[in-house]
Design a protein around this motif. Sequence first.
Motif, PDB file in Angstrom:
ATOM      1  N   ILE A  12       0.845  -1.194   0.000  1.00 54.98           N
ATOM      2  CA  ILE A  12       0.000   0.000   0.000  1.00 54.98           C
ATOM      3  C   ILE A  12       0.876   1.238   0.000  1.00 54.98           C
ATOM      4  N   GLY A  13       0.805   1.979  -1.094  1.00 55.73           N
ATOM      5  CA  GLY A  13       1.600   3.202  -1.218  1.00 55.73           C
ATOM      6  C   GLY A  13       2.766   3.002  -2.158  1.00 55.73           C
ATOM      7  N   SER A  14       2.800   3.797  -3.218  1.00 56.11           N
ATOM      8  CA  SER A  14       3.906   3.667  -4.179  1.00 56.11           C
ATOM      9  C   SER A  14       4.807   4.888  -4.148  1.00 56.11           C
ATOM     10  N   GLY A  15       5.331   5.208  -2.972  1.00 56.14           N
ATOM     11  CA  GLY A  15       6.437   6.150  -2.855  1.00 56.14           C
ATOM     12  C   GLY A  15       7.729   5.357  -3.001  1.00 56.14           C
ATOM     13  N   PRO A  16       8.862   5.956  -2.651  1.00 59.17           N
ATOM     14  CA  PRO A  16      10.133   5.232  -2.749  1.00 59.17           C
ATOM     15  C   PRO A  16      10.130   3.930  -1.961  1.00 59.17           C
ATOM     16  N   ALA A  17       9.505   3.914  -0.791  1.00 62.07           N
ATOM     17  CA  ALA A  17       9.505   2.702   0.038  1.00 62.07           C
ATOM     18  C   ALA A  17       8.676   1.599  -0.604  1.00 62.07           C
ATOM     19  N   GLY A  18       7.449   1.918  -0.998  1.00 66.51           N
ATOM     20  CA  GLY A  18       6.549   0.883  -1.514  1.00 66.51           C
ATOM     21  C   GLY A  18       6.993   0.343  -2.857  1.00 66.51           C
ATOM     22  N   ALA A  19       7.393   1.227  -3.768  1.00 64.31           N
ATOM     23  CA  ALA A  19       7.789   0.771  -5.101  1.00 64.31           C
ATOM     24  C   ALA A  19       9.028  -0.118  -5.011  1.00 64.31           C
ATOM     25  N   ASP A  36      -1.764   2.623  -5.115  1.00 64.54           N
ATOM     26  CA  ASP A  36      -1.606   3.987  -4.601  1.00 64.54           C
ATOM     27  C   ASP A  36      -2.866   4.782  -4.900  1.00 64.54           C
ATOM     28  N   LYS A  37      -3.270   5.597  -3.943  1.00 65.35           N
ATOM     29  CA  LYS A  37      -4.517   6.333  -4.115  1.00 65.35           C
ATOM     30  C   LYS A  37      -4.374   7.521  -5.063  1.00 65.35           C
ATOM     31  N   LYS A  38      -3.143   7.903  -5.360  1.00 66.73           N
ATOM     32  CA  LYS A  38      -2.959   9.097  -6.186  1.00 66.73           C
ATOM     33  C   LYS A  38      -3.230   8.832  -7.662  1.00 66.73           C
ATOM     34  N   SER A  48      11.801  17.878  -0.827  1.00 65.04           N
ATOM     35  CA  SER A  48      12.791  18.694  -1.528  1.00 65.04           C
ATOM     36  C   SER A  48      13.603  17.874  -2.515  1.00 65.04           C
ATOM     37  N   GLY A  49      13.573  16.565  -2.371  1.00 64.34           N
ATOM     38  CA  GLY A  49      14.155  15.700  -3.395  1.00 64.34           C
ATOM     39  C   GLY A  49      15.655  15.520  -3.368  1.00 64.34           C
ATOM     40  N   ALA A  50      16.305  15.844  -2.254  1.00 66.76           N
ATOM     41  CA  ALA A  50      17.756  15.648  -2.185  1.00 66.76           C
ATOM     42  C   ALA A  50      18.056  14.200  -1.826  1.00 66.76           C
ATOM     43  N   SER A 188       7.119  20.542  11.129  1.00 70.63           N
ATOM     44  CA  SER A 188       6.103  21.132  10.262  1.00 70.63           C
ATOM     45  C   SER A 188       6.853  21.957   9.215  1.00 70.63           C
ATOM     46  N   CYS A 189       6.759  21.531   7.952  1.00 64.83           N
ATOM     47  CA  CYS A 189       7.655  22.087   6.919  1.00 64.83           C
ATOM     48  C   CYS A 189       6.887  22.817   5.833  1.00 64.83           C
ATOM     49  N   LEU A 190       7.513  23.872   5.325  1.00 65.43           N
ATOM     50  CA  LEU A 190       6.970  24.590   4.183  1.00 65.43           C
ATOM     51  C   LEU A 190       8.130  25.003   3.297  1.00 65.43           C
ATOM     52  N   GLY A 269       4.700  21.538   1.114  1.00 61.72           N
ATOM     53  CA  GLY A 269       4.982  21.361   2.542  1.00 61.72           C
ATOM     54  C   GLY A 269       4.788  19.940   2.962  1.00 61.72           C
ATOM     55  N   GLY A 270       4.833  19.734   4.266  1.00 60.19           N
ATOM     56  CA  GLY A 270       4.630  18.379   4.756  1.00 60.19           C
ATOM     57  C   GLY A 270       5.134  18.210   6.167  1.00 60.19           C
ATOM     58  N   GLY A 271       4.977  17.000   6.661  1.00 62.95           N
ATOM     59  CA  GLY A 271       5.466  16.675   7.990  1.00 62.95           C
ATOM     60  C   GLY A 271       6.651  15.736   7.867  1.00 62.95           C
TER      61      GLY A 271
HETATM   62  C1  FAD Z   1       8.979  19.410   2.889  1.00 64.01           C
HETATM   63  C2  FAD Z   1       9.712  18.094   2.864  1.00 64.01           C
HETATM   64  C3  FAD Z   1      10.970  18.027   2.307  1.00 64.01           C
HETATM   65  C4  FAD Z   1      11.660  16.807   2.271  1.00 64.01           C
HETATM   66  N1  FAD Z   1      12.878  16.788   1.681  1.00 64.01           N
HETATM   67  C5  FAD Z   1      13.568  15.625   1.619  1.00 64.01           C
HETATM   68  C6  FAD Z   1      14.834  15.580   0.945  1.00 64.01           C
HETATM   69  O1  FAD Z   1      15.319  16.571   0.387  1.00 64.01           O
HETATM   70  N2  FAD Z   1      15.505  14.396   0.936  1.00 64.01           N
HETATM   71  C7  FAD Z   1      14.985  13.266   1.519  1.00 64.01           C
HETATM   72  O2  FAD Z   1      15.658  12.226   1.494  1.00 64.01           O
HETATM   73  N3  FAD Z   1      13.778  13.276   2.120  1.00 64.01           N
HETATM   74  C8  FAD Z   1      13.056  14.425   2.186  1.00 64.01           C
HETATM   75  N4  FAD Z   1      11.820  14.438   2.792  1.00 64.01           N
HETATM   76  C9  FAD Z   1      11.294  13.188   3.351  1.00 64.01           C
HETATM   77  C10 FAD Z   1      10.770  12.279   2.239  1.00 64.01           C
HETATM   78  O3  FAD Z   1       9.863  13.010   1.415  1.00 64.01           O
HETATM   79  C11 FAD Z   1      10.024  11.072   2.807  1.00 64.01           C
HETATM   80  O4  FAD Z   1      10.785  10.486   3.847  1.00 64.01           O
HETATM   81  C12 FAD Z   1       9.771  10.009   1.722  1.00 64.01           C
HETATM   82  O5  FAD Z   1       8.892  10.494   0.747  1.00 64.01           O
HETATM   83  C13 FAD Z   1       9.198   8.748   2.336  1.00 64.01           C
HETATM   84  O6  FAD Z   1       8.873   7.826   1.328  1.00 64.01           O
HETATM   85  P1  FAD Z   1       7.725   6.758   1.543  1.00 64.01           P
HETATM   86  O7  FAD Z   1       7.747   5.886   0.361  1.00 64.01           O
HETATM   87  O8  FAD Z   1       7.862   6.134   2.880  1.00 64.01           O
HETATM   88  O9  FAD Z   1       6.381   7.608   1.636  1.00 64.01           O
HETATM   89  P2  FAD Z   1       5.682   8.597   0.577  1.00 64.01           P
HETATM   90  O10 FAD Z   1       6.653   9.095  -0.401  1.00 64.01           O
HETATM   91  O11 FAD Z   1       4.920   9.557   1.392  1.00 64.01           O
HETATM   92  O12 FAD Z   1       4.643   7.656  -0.204  1.00 64.01           O
HETATM   93  C14 FAD Z   1       3.475   7.184   0.409  1.00 64.01           C
HETATM   94  C15 FAD Z   1       2.475   6.843  -0.685  1.00 64.01           C
HETATM   95  O13 FAD Z   1       1.398   6.121  -0.087  1.00 64.01           O
HETATM   96  C16 FAD Z   1       0.199   6.529  -0.714  1.00 64.01           C
HETATM   97  N5  FAD Z   1      -0.906   6.209   0.204  1.00 64.01           N
HETATM   98  C17 FAD Z   1      -1.105   6.674   1.456  1.00 64.01           C
HETATM   99  N6  FAD Z   1      -2.214   6.131   2.001  1.00 64.01           N
HETATM  100  C18 FAD Z   1      -2.727   5.289   1.072  1.00 64.01           C
HETATM  101  C19 FAD Z   1      -3.888   4.444   1.022  1.00 64.01           C
HETATM  102  N7  FAD Z   1      -4.712   4.321   2.081  1.00 64.01           N
HETATM  103  N8  FAD Z   1      -4.116   3.752  -0.098  1.00 64.01           N
HETATM  104  C20 FAD Z   1      -3.304   3.848  -1.159  1.00 64.01           C
HETATM  105  N9  FAD Z   1      -2.200   4.627  -1.188  1.00 64.01           N
HETATM  106  C21 FAD Z   1      -1.919   5.337  -0.080  1.00 64.01           C
HETATM  107  C22 FAD Z   1       0.394   8.005  -0.942  1.00 64.01           C
HETATM  108  O14 FAD Z   1      -0.470   8.444  -1.971  1.00 64.01           O
HETATM  109  C23 FAD Z   1       1.872   8.072  -1.345  1.00 64.01           C
HETATM  110  O15 FAD Z   1       2.053   7.981  -2.727  1.00 64.01           O
HETATM  111  C24 FAD Z   1      11.093  15.638   2.839  1.00 64.01           C
HETATM  112  C25 FAD Z   1       9.809  15.710   3.386  1.00 64.01           C
HETATM  113  C26 FAD Z   1       9.120  16.913   3.408  1.00 64.01           C
HETATM  114  C27 FAD Z   1       7.746  16.953   4.007  1.00 64.01           C
END
Ligand code: FAD
Lengths: 388, 65
Positions: A12-19, A36-38, A48-50, A188-190, A269-271
């Motif tokens: 559940i979730g296709s961010g970097p972790a899920g994919a 992924d719900k998106k 920020s993507g670093a 809390s980030c912006l 922004g984000g947490g």
């Molecule tokens: C402002 C900001 C700046 C950042 N800058 C950096 C940086 O420069 N470098 C860095 O390394 N990290 C940075 N981070 C942290 C980084 O973005 C996260 O740690 C990273 O995205 C985590 O990846 P993830 O795969 O765990 O989660 P996410 O990338 O959040 O992916 C979660 C996915 O799950 C999906 N999802 C959630 N709930 C459901 C559901 N019920 N059903 C289906 N899909 C669902 C969402 O749509 C999303 O696509 C930053 C964060 C913020 C807020």
Amino acid sequence: MSRSSDYDLVVIGSGPAGATTARYAAENGLRVLLVDKKQELGAPIQCSGAVSAHALSDVEVMPESEFVLTPIYGFIVYDEAGNPVYLDYRELKPDVYADAPLGYVVDRRRFDRALLSMAEDSGVESWLKTEALGVDRISPDLLEVRLRRLGQEVSVRTRILAGADGVQSQVGKWFGLATHIKLSELASCLQYVVDGVETEGLLEIMTGHAIAPGGYAWIFPKQNKHAEVGLGVIRTMTDDDAHAYLEKLIKDSFLSDRLKDLRVLEIQGGGVPLAAPLKQQYSDNMLLVGDAARHVNPITGGGIHTALRCGAIAGRFIADVIRGGNTPDEQCMSAYQQRWSEELGESMWRLYRRKREIFRQRDIDRRNQMLFETLSHYFSPESEYRKI
Amino acid sequence: MAKHPVMFEIDWNACIKCGACVAVCPLEAGFISAFDTIAVDKPCDVVCLACEKVCPVTAIRHSDA
Ligand SMILES: Cc1cc2nc3c(=O)[nH]c(=O)nc-3n(C[C@H](O)[C@H](O)[C@H](O)COP(=O)(O)OP(=O)(O)OC[C@H]3O[C@@H](n4cnc5c(N)ncnc54)[C@H](O)[C@@H]3O)c2cc1C
């Protein structure tokens, strides 16, 4: 068993972790569904993507021009007064970094899509616009996951579920884990994506309680002379929100002169959890990965590298469980956290303890000094932590 | 003394859909809206207000339920 499983693993979730979890599981022969719900991964951007070069190579991702916005060659860390420490690896280690970048700033929309595409190439089935709603246990070896896919309720049966649903994770809660993050530990980030700010291939980090209480501010380069200017604050340490601090950084700080011609192109922004990793990241038939398990560096807030690494650990682990013919009960799944601890969990805990030491310091000058020194050291070639 | 339950209201124009409010929420799973925020259609009886505080753009308000 009334009906057998549709999948070995549902992610559940296709961010970097899920994919990444899905890709490694499928590469090892599992039947994997990634949802992924998106409608567009990575959007709206909350990052920020670093990301470091080795973070990508560790999980066999090439730095493709499709998602790399700009190469990064080092850091500048500032104290509250604006005194900089330059850590430009082109000068510190010219033999290695004169041509090869230390890392990149990536476009998270394109990056997340590229990771999905790699997962699909490995045999993962993926459904976008599919929100996971809940889960029921059918037998010790089978879960039924309830989904809403483009408005239709559907359910799928799987042997294991991976919760990679990010910082707002619900999956852990379904299994009774207390996954919410304390207000004192969620930055809390912006950030603004801007035009009109010069950068030089370095990630710039501004420290100090007056600039960003509990966190730090940043200027990161992007392509076409764009940059990101942002910050994160801990709201138990201040009455003002991130927006107020960001405006203050731009209008009234040692950077104001440099930022005076800035034009805002995007608002994001984000947490960010500056928290300890979750004490329990698994349950019967389930594990959590990435932000959902708080796999975030508690000093830098970086979570892409840890999400990718933990995804690889989780994907391989699940493949071992299924192929070994084991019942994925809590006992069995606990070995995941064991593996994760050995590979990087222990250093994350050490970083967390350091972070806590800094922010428990009541003397603000001393605290500012500790944060500045810790970040300067963290990004230096001498750091023992460069791997996470 | 037990706290009065509250309803949350979100300024959708200010909200950046970042999910930070959901991340700090101690309620059970499902106290969410369709836009990655805390729920706006049911009362909260914990009233810790962490969600209001963590919002980077202060887009959340509450009133008595
Ligand atoms: C402002 C900001 C700046 C950042 N800058 C950096 C940086 O420069 N470098 C860095 O390394 N990290 C940075 N981070 C942290 C980084 O973005 C996260 O740690 C990273 O995205 C985590 O990846 P993830 O795969 O765990 O989660 P996410 O990338 O959040 O992916 C979660 C996915 O799950 C999906 N999802 C959630 N709930 C459901 C559901 N019920 N059903 C289906 N899909 C669902 C969402 O749509 C999303 O696509 C930053 C964060 C913020 C807020």
